[in-house]
Write a protein that holds these residues in place. Structure first.
Motif, short mmCIF file in Angstrom:
data_model
loop_
_atom_site.label_atom_id
_atom_site.label_comp_id
_atom_site.label_asym_id
_atom_site.label_seq_id
_atom_site.Cartn_x
_atom_site.Cartn_y
_atom_site.Cartn_z
N THR A 49 0.69 -1.09 -0.07
CA THR A 49 0.11 0.06 0.07
C THR A 49 0.84 1.10 0.02
O THR A 49 2.20 1.09 0.28
CB THR A 49 -0.82 0.23 1.31
OG1 THR A 49 -0.11 0.08 2.45
CG2 THR A 49 -1.72 -1.26 1.33
N ARG A 50 0.27 2.29 -0.31
CA ARG A 50 0.88 3.71 -0.34
C ARG A 50 1.24 4.15 1.11
O ARG A 50 2.23 4.54 1.15
CB ARG A 50 -0.33 4.74 -1.10
CG ARG A 50 0.41 6.09 -1.17
CD ARG A 50 -0.48 7.14 -1.65
NE ARG A 50 -0.59 8.49 -1.07
CZ ARG A 50 0.21 8.96 -0.09
NH1 ARG A 50 1.15 8.15 0.50
NH2 ARG A 50 0.06 10.21 0.22
N ARG A 51 0.31 3.43 2.12
CA ARG A 51 0.81 3.96 3.45
C ARG A 51 2.06 3.21 4.07
O ARG A 51 2.81 3.65 4.53
CB ARG A 51 -0.49 3.53 4.16
CG ARG A 51 -0.19 3.51 5.78
CD ARG A 51 -0.47 4.89 6.25
NE ARG A 51 -0.64 4.92 7.81
CZ ARG A 51 -0.67 5.89 8.44
NH1 ARG A 51 -0.89 6.95 7.66
NH2 ARG A 51 -0.54 5.74 9.66
#
Length: 162
Positions: A49-51
């Motif tokens: 994920t981008r997170r």
């Protein structure tokens, strides 16, 4: 650093996070940059994920700002992503105080000109007036990463999937 991130945002960094952060750190210090590029490309695939990539970028960003005293620009795709990352960085400062000021989009450009160490997060179009001594961390899609890398020698990369 990983423990401080866990305490401040409640996320435990795994081996892939730490290995990627170390590879970005090595790339920042220009230790065998080709090997670092390959390792980052391989490891970033393990960060779904981008997170995850935002969490990984905390380590080299704070290292460059606090330990090296450099202005840091984190280039992301949109202004909304910039605000999310700034919230993350500010949350981390509850456990890891920083002498750098943290800003989204253009709000930090005046501070960097005033001699204060800054962490500026925003899209490339917004942060075109970056100070020359800034370390640039790229978290853009690969095709945009290549564009910015061709302009700046001080760029380190943690590309987002295309």
């Amino acid at each position: 650093m990983a423990e401080m991130i866990r305490r401040s945002v409640g996320v435990t960094l795994g081996d892939a996070h730490l290995a990627t952060a170390l590879a970005v750190h090595k790339q920042m210090n220009r230790r065998n940059p080709r090997r670092s590029d390959k390792k980052i490309a391989r490891l970033s695939g393990l960060l779904p994920t981008r997170r995850d990539r935002s969490l990984v970028s905390v380590i080299p960003v704070f290292y460059a700002a606090d330990m090296l005293g450099l202005d840091v620009a984190v280039l992301v795709s949109t202004e909304e992503e910039a605000r999310e990352d700034v919230e993350l960085y500010r949350a981390v400062t509850t456990e890891l105080p920083t002498k750098a000021s943290i800003h989204a989009n253009q709000e930090g450009l005046a501070a960097s000109r005033a001699g204060v160490t800054t962490i500026n997060v925003g899209p490339p179009e917004v942060l075109q007036q970056l100070p020359g001594r800034a370390v640039i961390t790229l978290r853009l899609p690969r095709h945009r990463t290549r564009e910015v890398c061709s302009v700046s020698r001080r760029a380190v990369t943690l590309p987002e999937p295309d």
